[in-house]
Scaffold this active site. Structure first.
Site, PDB file in Angstrom:
ATOM      1  N   SER A 145      23.883   0.990  51.041  1.00 44.93           N
ATOM      2  CA  SER A 145      23.395   0.973  49.661  1.00 44.93           C
ATOM      3  C   SER A 145      21.911   1.360  49.621  1.00 44.93           C
ATOM      4  O   SER A 145      21.567   2.478  50.001  1.00 44.93           O
ATOM      5  CB  SER A 145      23.677  -0.403  49.056  1.00 44.93           C
ATOM      6  OG  SER A 145      23.555  -0.349  47.665  1.00 44.93           O
ATOM      7  N   ASP A 221      34.162   0.799  44.458  1.00 40.00           N
ATOM      8  CA  ASP A 221      32.809   0.220  44.462  1.00 40.00           C
ATOM      9  C   ASP A 221      32.301   0.151  43.019  1.00 40.00           C
ATOM     10  O   ASP A 221      32.303   1.162  42.305  1.00 40.00           O
ATOM     11  CB  ASP A 221      31.930   1.142  45.319  1.00 40.00           C
ATOM     12  CG  ASP A 221      30.525   0.633  45.528  1.00 40.00           C
ATOM     13  OD1 ASP A 221      29.950   0.053  44.586  1.00 40.00           O
ATOM     14  OD2 ASP A 221      29.997   0.862  46.630  1.00 40.00           O
ATOM     15  N   HIS A 254      31.901  -2.784  47.182  1.00 42.02           N
ATOM     16  CA  HIS A 254      30.551  -2.559  47.723  1.00 42.02           C
ATOM     17  C   HIS A 254      30.160  -3.608  48.764  1.00 42.02           C
ATOM     18  O   HIS A 254      29.074  -3.559  49.309  1.00 42.02           O
ATOM     19  CB  HIS A 254      29.561  -2.612  46.549  1.00 42.02           C
ATOM     20  CG  HIS A 254      28.207  -2.044  46.850  1.00 42.02           C
ATOM     21  ND1 HIS A 254      28.008  -0.711  47.159  1.00 42.02           N
ATOM     22  CD2 HIS A 254      26.971  -2.609  46.885  1.00 42.02           C
ATOM     23  CE1 HIS A 254      26.714  -0.489  47.365  1.00 42.02           C
ATOM     24  NE2 HIS A 254      26.062  -1.622  47.216  1.00 42.02           N
TER      25      HIS A 254
HETATM   26  N1  LIG Z   1      23.712  -9.394  43.423  1.00 44.26           N
HETATM   27  C1  LIG Z   1      23.815  -8.099  42.806  1.00 44.26           C
HETATM   28  C2  LIG Z   1      24.566  -7.180  43.683  1.00 44.26           C
HETATM   29  C3  LIG Z   1      23.729  -6.814  44.839  1.00 44.26           C
HETATM   30  C4  LIG Z   1      24.554  -6.277  45.953  1.00 44.26           C
HETATM   31  O1  LIG Z   1      25.744  -5.960  45.810  1.00 44.26           O
HETATM   32  N2  LIG Z   1      23.932  -6.197  47.087  1.00 44.26           N
HETATM   33  C5  LIG Z   1      24.571  -5.655  48.232  1.00 44.26           C
HETATM   34  C6  LIG Z   1      23.689  -4.577  48.777  1.00 44.26           C
HETATM   35  S1  LIG Z   1      23.265  -3.370  47.528  1.00 44.26           S
HETATM   36  C7  LIG Z   1      24.734  -6.707  49.308  1.00 44.26           C
HETATM   37  O2  LIG Z   1      24.984  -6.357  50.431  1.00 44.26           O
HETATM   38  N3  LIG Z   1      24.555  -7.988  48.976  1.00 44.26           N
HETATM   39  C8  LIG Z   1      24.504  -9.046  49.931  1.00 44.26           C
HETATM   40  C9  LIG Z   1      25.788  -9.481  50.584  1.00 44.26           C
HETATM   41  O3  LIG Z   1      26.890  -9.105  50.122  1.00 44.26           O
HETATM   42  O4  LIG Z   1      25.728 -10.195  51.597  1.00 44.26           O
HETATM   43  C10 LIG Z   1      24.473  -8.191  41.476  1.00 44.26           C
HETATM   44  O5  LIG Z   1      24.424  -9.276  40.949  1.00 44.26           O
HETATM   45  O6  LIG Z   1      24.970  -7.195  40.952  1.00 44.26           O
END
Ligand SMILES: N[C@@H](CCC(=O)N[C@@H](CS)C(=O)NCC(=O)O)C(=O)O
Length: 275
Positions: A145, A221, A254
């Protein structure tokens, strides 16, 4: 460099370390997996929004294949942290803490600490080279990402240093999507030339080249159409003659369930190119 933890895993050692960073002016924490028989090759993994080194370390499922291929796997944090480090004024997840976007900020109040480009391309590689048995001539880079954006822009800019480049669900054209518009504007201001240096599609349009790129992307995604837009990378690579393998993976979202599913393919792809 201070050891936070070291645990035996798949015959190697999964470590977490902390050091005082000159680049960011803060303490920075990162993880390194050293396989039982290191080949010397290093794979850098840059994480996405909201992450620290811990997300991929806990959920990335890279250790078995790193042990098999001899790859040393390094996972930095995604931003400076600590007392006095400025955050998004509204505390949003997509800017500030956990969202450094792998740039050296020029805008105030972020310019002093938000120097993740220098941290990831200069300071941390030097620290790793000084403290681990690695071969700096054999480095590859990947990420997820926002970290996929970092891997592509760093790989395209330093194409002789990173001999293999891949990404999981990357932001490929931050100048054209809401996450990127907010981050590049907030960290770099209105300097369009500076933005182009931190946009993989723009870098390719401006002449940057790689021989090959592997990208996996979940077809389900939630950020695909609004933020990631892999078709823009496909078009730029086709025009530039870059051998892009873009694999749309039906059913995947995602999350780290997606990343971990395709992690072994990426580590093997890097290992083949890094020797
Ligand atoms: N928290 C965000 C989404 C953020 C998100 O999806 N982050 C990804 C990377 S872009 C991730 O890897 N999050 C941490 C995890 O899943 O451990 C939302 O509320 O939309």
């Amino acid at each position: 460099m201070e050891t936070v933890s070291e645990n035996c895993a798949h015959g190697g050692v999964q470590g977490v370390y902390r050091h005082a960073s000159a680049a960011t002016g803060t303490d920075m924490t990162f993880s390194v997996y050293v396989p039982p028989k290191p080949s010397g090759a290093i794979l850098w993994y840059l994480s996405g929004l909201t992450c620290t080194h811990a997300n991929v370390t806990d959920k990335g499922e890279f250790r078995a294949v790193c042990a098999e291929t001899g790859i040393t796997f390094v996972a930095p944090d995604t931003s400076p942290r600590g007392e006095g480090v400025p955050d998004d004024p509204d505390g949003a997840y997509d800017f500030g803490l956990g969202a450094g976007f792998y740039v050296d900020a020029t805008e105030e109040p972020f310019a002093a600490n938000y120097r993740m480009w220098s941290y990831v391309t200069e300071e941390l590689p030097a620290l790793i080279a000084a403290n681990f048995a690695v071969d700096a001539a054999r480095q590859g880079i990947t990420g997820h990402s926002m970290g996929g954006h970092g891997a592509l822009t760093i790989g395209l800019t330093h194409s002789s240093r990173y001999r293999s480049v891949s990404a999981f669900a990357p932001i490929v054209a931050p100048s054209q999507v809401p996450w990127g518009l907010k981050a590049l504007g907030g960290y770099l201001g209105n300097d369009e030339a500076a933005w182009r240096l931190h946009d993989a599609v723009a870098l390719i349009e401006d002449g940057a080249r790689l021989s090959a790129i592997l990208v996996d992307q979940g077809a389900d995604d939630q950020f695909l159409a609004g933020q990631l837009r892999p078709e823009l990378l496909a078009e730029a690579c086709a025009d530039a003659g870059i051998d892009l393998t873009l694999r749309m993976q039906p059913g995947y979202d995602h999350s780290y369930y997606f990343v971990s599913t395709f992690m072994a393919d990426h580590v093997r792809w890097h290992a083949e190119r890094l020797g």
